[in-house]
Design a protein around this motif. Sequence first.
Motif: not given
Length: 270
Positions: A235-254
């Motif tokens: 499950e990709i429990d990242l909030p929406r709406p998503r900004d792809i550039n900002q996701l790169q700085h989210d520890p959860k993404y990594h």
Amino acid sequence: MARYETLREDELASDRKQVVVEQVSHSFAGQMLAVDEMSFTVGAGEFVVIVGPSGCGKTTILNIIAGLMRQQTGEVIVDGQAPRAGRHDVAYMFAQDALLPWRKVIDNVLFGVEIQTGSRRPSREVRENAESLLSMVGLSGFGDAYPRQLSHGMRQRVALARTFLMPSPILLMDEPFGALDAHTKLMLEQGLLRLWDRDKRTVLFITHDLAEAICLADRVLICTARPGKIKSEIEIDLPRPRDINQLQHDPKYHELYQKIWEDMSLEMQM
């Protein structure tokens, strides 16, 4: 643009399964087993991404769901019915743009709707929606151009606009951005997110790109090496709406990337 309204909010909230794949197997030439007892579901309004090694049957299962081929064993249900080619409630975006070279950009965008309705004269509202979609994918002013005048990335944007203009609640997408350069790919991924956030259609998306999968999906399904079956679900429990550039700085993404990569690596024998 009129908002896409085929899926009601109560349907989205009901966890209704629009795509059900149950114990599906398929082989080619009676010998090469491509898909082996694959099972998964996609809920109404859900964005599901399938990743896996090359040759694990991802495109095969998408073609079966689209009704372009029939599974040899198992069951597939698409919005309560067996798959069938040409259904108006299913749109399929291929890896290649498949634009018609003799038609202008705006007419290529309209082509899918023309096929569905059997009319070469779309209404003014449909045409305005097509022009709005071209603007949303960064092609405002290119409606009168021909495909030969566009870069590969621009042609894929036209294909994306054509897919979203079709009033189909279920979208199948087979590595539509796989051949693009990194910058263009990011632009189209962000455009796809905007369109999906607006419409909340049911999407089943195939990719080899783990970053793309995480940025787009509600859930990522990981396939085994051939013969393909679903080995795990994340499950990709990242909030929406998503900004792809900002996701790169989210520890959860990594964290998610590492988790999927470790699971994938086992199948790639690395």
